[in-house]
Design a protein around this motif. Structure first.
Motif, mmCIF file in Angstrom:
data_model
loop_
_atom_site.group_PDB
_atom_site.id
_atom_site.type_symbol
_atom_site.label_atom_id
_atom_site.label_comp_id
_atom_site.label_asym_id
_atom_site.label_seq_id
_atom_site.Cartn_x
_atom_site.Cartn_y
_atom_site.Cartn_z
ATOM 1 N N PHE A 221 -85.963 84.357 13.044
ATOM 2 C CA PHE A 221 -85.832 84.659 14.470
ATOM 3 C C PHE A 221 -86.346 86.064 14.776
ATOM 4 C CE2 PHE A 221 -83.438 86.414 18.043
ATOM 5 C CZ PHE A 221 -83.816 85.535 19.038
ATOM 6 N N ILE A 222 -85.958 87.024 13.935
ATOM 7 C CA ILE A 222 -86.434 88.393 14.136
ATOM 8 C C ILE A 222 -87.954 88.447 14.012
ATOM 9 C CG2 ILE A 222 -86.425 90.715 13.126
ATOM 10 C CD1 ILE A 222 -83.447 90.202 12.437
ATOM 11 N N GLY A 223 -88.501 87.742 13.035
ATOM 12 C CA GLY A 223 -89.951 87.702 12.870
ATOM 13 C C GLY A 223 -90.652 87.085 14.066
ATOM 14 N N LYS A 224 -90.077 86.012 14.577
ATOM 15 C CA LYS A 224 -90.672 85.340 15.737
ATOM 16 C C LYS A 224 -90.668 86.255 16.964
ATOM 17 C CE LYS A 224 -88.651 81.559 16.411
ATOM 18 N NZ LYS A 224 -87.889 80.370 16.780
ATOM 19 N N PHE B 238 -95.929 79.294 12.653
ATOM 20 C CA PHE B 238 -95.956 80.021 11.395
ATOM 21 C C PHE B 238 -94.575 80.058 10.759
ATOM 22 C CE2 PHE B 238 -95.355 83.983 9.051
ATOM 23 C CZ PHE B 238 -96.335 83.849 8.096
ATOM 24 N N ASN B 239 -93.560 80.335 11.551
ATOM 25 C CA ASN B 239 -92.202 80.433 11.014
ATOM 26 C C ASN B 239 -91.651 79.080 10.586
ATOM 27 O OD1 ASN B 239 -91.934 83.187 11.051
ATOM 28 N ND2 ASN B 239 -91.076 83.251 13.098
ATOM 29 N N GLU B 240 -92.087 78.006 11.202
ATOM 30 C CA GLU B 240 -91.667 76.677 10.741
ATOM 31 C C GLU B 240 -92.178 76.413 9.333
ATOM 32 O OE1 GLU B 240 -89.655 74.183 11.859
ATOM 33 O OE2 GLU B 240 -89.029 75.675 13.338
ATOM 34 N N VAL B 241 -93.427 76.770 9.084
ATOM 35 C CA VAL B 241 -93.998 76.598 7.741
ATOM 36 C C VAL B 241 -93.273 77.500 6.744
ATOM 37 C CG1 VAL B 241 -96.090 76.891 6.348
ATOM 38 C CG2 VAL B 241 -96.232 75.855 8.606
ATOM 39 N N PHE B 242 -93.038 78.737 7.146
ATOM 40 C CA PHE B 242 -92.349 79.688 6.283
ATOM 41 C C PHE B 242 -90.915 79.230 6.002
ATOM 42 C CE2 PHE B 242 -90.408 83.963 5.542
ATOM 43 C CZ PHE B 242 -91.099 84.241 4.378
ATOM 44 N N GLY B 243 -90.217 78.721 7.020
ATOM 45 C CA GLY B 243 -88.860 78.209 6.841
ATOM 46 C C GLY B 243 -88.808 76.994 5.920
ATOM 47 N N MET B 244 -89.802 76.132 6.025
ATOM 48 C CA MET B 244 -89.880 74.981 5.130
ATOM 49 C C MET B 244 -90.087 75.434 3.689
ATOM 50 S SD MET B 244 -89.670 71.697 4.944
ATOM 51 C CE MET B 244 -89.842 71.201 6.622
ATOM 52 N N ALA B 245 -90.894 76.472 3.503
ATOM 53 C CA ALA B 245 -91.111 77.015 2.153
ATOM 54 C C ALA B 245 -89.818 77.596 1.593
ATOM 55 C CB ALA B 245 -92.208 78.074 2.190
ATOM 56 N N ILE B 246 -89.043 78.291 2.424
ATOM 57 C CA ILE B 246 -87.762 78.847 1.979
ATOM 58 C C ILE B 246 -86.829 77.716 1.546
ATOM 59 C CG2 ILE B 246 -85.678 80.043 2.748
ATOM 60 C CD1 ILE B 246 -87.488 81.726 4.561
ATOM 61 N N SER B 247 -86.718 76.673 2.350
ATOM 62 C CA SER B 247 -85.840 75.545 2.004
ATOM 63 C C SER B 247 -86.293 74.853 0.732
ATOM 64 C CB SER B 247 -85.809 74.538 3.158
ATOM 65 O OG SER B 247 -85.279 75.128 4.302
#
Length: 137
Positions: A34-37, A81-90
């Motif tokens: 969220f902060i990144g977005k 971008f953050n959706e892709v990054f969040g999927m990578a974290i999960s």
């Protein structure tokens, strides 16, 4: 491999056995995303405004409409971008949890020790925050 249903059941129970660890890392990752977005959106919008003001300030009567369009586009790009990054974290978290369950010995695991330390510290912080909020209620 396994059939879809069996693999889904195994994945569900893997997450269920490690629900505290996964929820703690998920909460922290959602805050960071969220902060990144917001940072990407605000920085792009402000940068776009100054760019338009410097280069087209005399030609454009109102800068708010183009700036608003820049902000909307920046938010859309940041969200994707953050959706892709969040999927990578999960995905990395679930692979780490599966790696821990498959290999009891820490020397046999694929995950580095620094990742284990980071996840354990996040889990401890989340437990203490949850405990404090339950006690204060």
């Amino acid at each position: 491999g396994y059939s879809f249903c069996k693999a889904s059941r195994m994945g569900f129970f893997l997450i269920l056995r490690n629900v505290l660890r996964i929820s703690a890392v998920s909460v922290v990752s959602q805050i960071v995303l969220f902060i990144g977005k917001m940072f990407i959106t605000v920085a792009s919008t402000v940068g776009g405004y100054y760019y338009l003001d410097i280069h087209f300030g005399d030609e454009l009567k109102y800068l708010m409409v183009p700036t608003l369009l820049i902000g909307i586009a920046a938010y859309a790009v940041a969200e994707m971008f953050n959706e892709v990054f969040g999927m990578a974290i999960s995905t990395i978290l679930q692979c780490f949890v599966a790696d821990e369950e498959l290999f009891e010995d820490t020397e046999e695991r694929f995950a580095p020790g620094s990742l284990a330390g980071a996840i354990d510290s996040t889990q401890k912080k989340y437990k203490t925050k949850k405990k404090v909020s339950v006690e204060s209620s």
